[in-house]
Write a protein that holds these residues in place. Sequence first.
Motif, mmCIF file in Angstrom:
data_model
loop_
_atom_site.group_PDB
_atom_site.id
_atom_site.type_symbol
_atom_site.label_atom_id
_atom_site.label_comp_id
_atom_site.label_asym_id
_atom_site.label_seq_id
_atom_site.Cartn_x
_atom_site.Cartn_y
_atom_site.Cartn_z
ATOM 1 N N ARG B 185 0.828 -1.197 0.000
ATOM 2 C CA ARG B 185 0.000 0.000 0.000
ATOM 3 C C ARG B 185 0.869 1.256 0.000
ATOM 4 O O ARG B 185 0.635 2.206 -0.758
ATOM 5 C CB ARG B 185 -0.917 0.016 1.233
ATOM 6 N N LYS B 187 3.908 1.498 -1.073
ATOM 7 C CA LYS B 187 4.590 1.615 -2.361
ATOM 8 C C LYS B 187 3.679 2.296 -3.379
ATOM 9 O O LYS B 187 4.098 3.179 -4.125
ATOM 10 C CB LYS B 187 4.995 0.242 -2.881
ATOM 11 N N LYS B 188 2.409 1.876 -3.382
ATOM 12 C CA LYS B 188 1.438 2.457 -4.302
ATOM 13 C C LYS B 188 1.296 3.964 -4.022
ATOM 14 O O LYS B 188 1.260 4.776 -4.945
ATOM 15 C CB LYS B 188 0.095 1.741 -4.105
ATOM 16 N N PHE B 189 1.276 4.295 -2.760
ATOM 17 C CA PHE B 189 1.158 5.696 -2.363
ATOM 18 C C PHE B 189 2.352 6.502 -2.882
ATOM 19 O O PHE B 189 2.195 7.570 -3.465
ATOM 20 C CB PHE B 189 1.051 5.788 -0.834
ATOM 21 N N TRP B 190 3.555 5.950 -2.679
ATOM 22 C CA TRP B 190 4.757 6.647 -3.173
ATOM 23 C C TRP B 190 4.690 6.832 -4.678
ATOM 24 O O TRP B 190 5.004 7.877 -5.208
ATOM 25 C CB TRP B 190 6.024 5.849 -2.846
ATOM 26 N N GLU B 191 4.283 5.770 -5.371
ATOM 27 C CA GLU B 191 4.242 5.824 -6.826
ATOM 28 C C GLU B 191 3.252 6.879 -7.304
ATOM 29 O O GLU B 191 3.482 7.572 -8.293
ATOM 30 C CB GLU B 191 3.869 4.448 -7.395
ATOM 31 N N GLU B 192 2.131 6.996 -6.572
ATOM 32 C CA GLU B 192 1.098 7.939 -6.998
ATOM 33 C C GLU B 192 1.424 9.376 -6.612
ATOM 34 O O GLU B 192 1.025 10.311 -7.283
ATOM 35 C CB GLU B 192 -0.257 7.537 -6.385
ATOM 36 N N HIS B 193 2.143 9.536 -5.496
ATOM 37 C CA HIS B 193 2.380 10.889 -4.992
ATOM 38 C C HIS B 193 3.793 11.395 -5.192
ATOM 39 O O HIS B 193 4.091 12.539 -4.893
ATOM 40 C CB HIS B 193 1.996 10.971 -3.506
ATOM 41 N N GLY B 194 4.653 10.531 -5.709
ATOM 42 C CA GLY B 194 6.004 10.974 -6.053
ATOM 43 C C GLY B 194 6.875 11.270 -4.850
ATOM 44 O O GLY B 194 6.465 11.145 -3.700
ATOM 45 N N SER B 197 6.248 13.747 -1.686
ATOM 46 C CA SER B 197 5.329 13.445 -0.582
ATOM 47 C C SER B 197 6.099 13.114 0.683
ATOM 48 O O SER B 197 7.272 12.766 0.664
ATOM 49 C CB SER B 197 4.442 12.259 -0.954
#
Lengths: 342, 342
Positions: B185, B187-194, B197
Amino acid sequence: MSEEFQTIQSIGSKGLLEKISNYDAFKNEKVTQSIGDDAAVIKEDGGNLTLLSSDTYVEGVDFDPTYTPFNHLGYKILSAGVSDIYAMNGKPEAVLVNLAVPNRMSVQMVEDLYQGIYAAGKLHEVEVVGGDLKANHANLVVSISVYGKVDEEHITYRKGANEGDAICITGDLGGALAGLRILMREKKFWEEHGDESIQPELGDYQFVVKRQLVPEARKDLVDTLREQNFIPTSMIDITKGLVSEVNSISEASDLGAYIYQAALPIAIETRQVADEMQEDVDRYALFGGEDLELMFTLSEEKVEEFVNHFNDFVVIGRMVPKEEGMKMQTAEGDVVSFDDLS
Amino acid sequence: MSEEFQTIQSIGSKGLLEKISNYDAFKNEKVTQSIGDDAAVIKEDGGNLTLLSSDTYVEGVDFDPTYTPFNHLGYKILSAGVSDIYAMNGKPEAVLVNLAVPNRMSVQMVEDLYQGIYAAGKLHEVEVVGGDLKANHANLVVSISVYGKVDEEHITYRKGANEGDAICITGDLGGALAGLRILMREKKFWEEHGDESIQPELGDYQFVVKRQLVPEARKDLVDTLREQNFIPTSMIDITKGLVSEVNSISEASDLGAYIYQAALPIAIETRQVADEMQEDVDRYALFGGEDLELMFTLSEEKVEEFVNHFNDFVVIGRMVPKEEGMKMQTAEGDVVSFDDLS
């Protein structure tokens, strides 16, 4: 500690392994030889010794599937694995095989790989007792671990060579590299001429191609040593090339070495390939790896006896005092240092 | 033989290994257990037993370097390796580590990996005695082979469970999967928010993230079994998930099993993650792998004694006649077949 990105190439895998083996790590008192020989040696309660060795083969680095049939690959990997046990004068007993398999490989391809492993396993009387099969989204990576046995009386390390010992080599050198040169040339030809071209005739090169694709580990030498009760003072298998192996034996034994170029055993087929490639066949013999021949040292008197029992070896040089360094007498009679050979 | 391309996925790695192990291959009479348990078992001359096991970890399949620090990876790989030896009631002694390393990995990263291996090695008193380091143009692939010892009196196979035996589990289940869900989860957040964040706060999830990244192999159970002279009738480690391991023990022992859902040991932290993910925590416990807990069977009387010496385990069910199959009693009192669980 430096924050810079230090590439592994910059220190080499040997440098990296040295760094790592200097760490503060748990030492097991039963381990009599750790990293630094063909196999690790562990003392069993009964007094006999267990040998452990392992190797990894990476598609695109260690093998090229465009000219490596999977059954040959399996055969070669098992042969190279047991060769490390033979290099300790031991008997291989069992192997574990780990595969990371890309999904472009079919069930049949994996079965072919195992058929090759089993074929070599029969020859060397080792059982495949385990391992692991994982999916990989990239390339095929194969690891093999070999378990072998030897008793304390017969174990042969790299470090045991004595001054004056003869340096002996089974079979011949440079054949595996000659085979690789042919396969690479044919691959280039296929790539340039496409599928419509006539399949190349590898018949003329059968000897060297076999040396590359299905090399034979020298069980026969180790069996004869045992039967005739000879124990080499040191031994190593030819996987990185003669110069590298002579350096390893000399370093481990704290000695120098003196090699006769004229004595290097080179097959006529290997010479023909080098001629065709307009390359120096002695370089094949000195630097070509993967031959899986055994290099061993034995006193001169023992060599004279042993030749009555085993005849597929030649003496290529002598162990000398460390101060005399690493030297080769060329066919012309000049003496060159190993450092000037590259 | 069919010429069609048969994918490995179509028969699964288990199906493929079954195909392969049916081949006509050399059998070594010293091998008392080949493929089919946590480790292979080889009889030594002195009568004691050698255990051999090996595993492969593929970057992008078995681990994701975006959330797996290399020292954690090394720690986990060694822990999982020795866990296979513990599952045979044995003592791990030495390991071989094989790396296929992409050139985007620095010297420091490989050193970190080894630091993790050595840290776990100290804990489990095993020495790294060899291995191989190869370049790879693709991803990181790590194989580890473990050598361990056990005597004939203490060895514990999967196949020894008796009807009526209690099925016991150390520690708790599903934590490693809960940790993986959190890391995925984030990782997905990092990928989406760059990169701009804020770094996520993993503190609240420390327990489950540690279960995923640095799981502990249960040396303590095996040590206590030895000290107190208890021998489980069967044992296996939790690497594929409880249902899979119960199936393996039952199949090997030719028995059925009856599990109480209410008895599954689940940490409060694991429950909290499942709640947050709006997922069923019992599914984490039943199907989550990589916990490295040990599952073992013991007669009811022995369990009553053993609990006085070791308290980090619970009884989750009983071995039953094969005809009764594989069943679970749910918390609501219903009885469901394992086949209906998935």
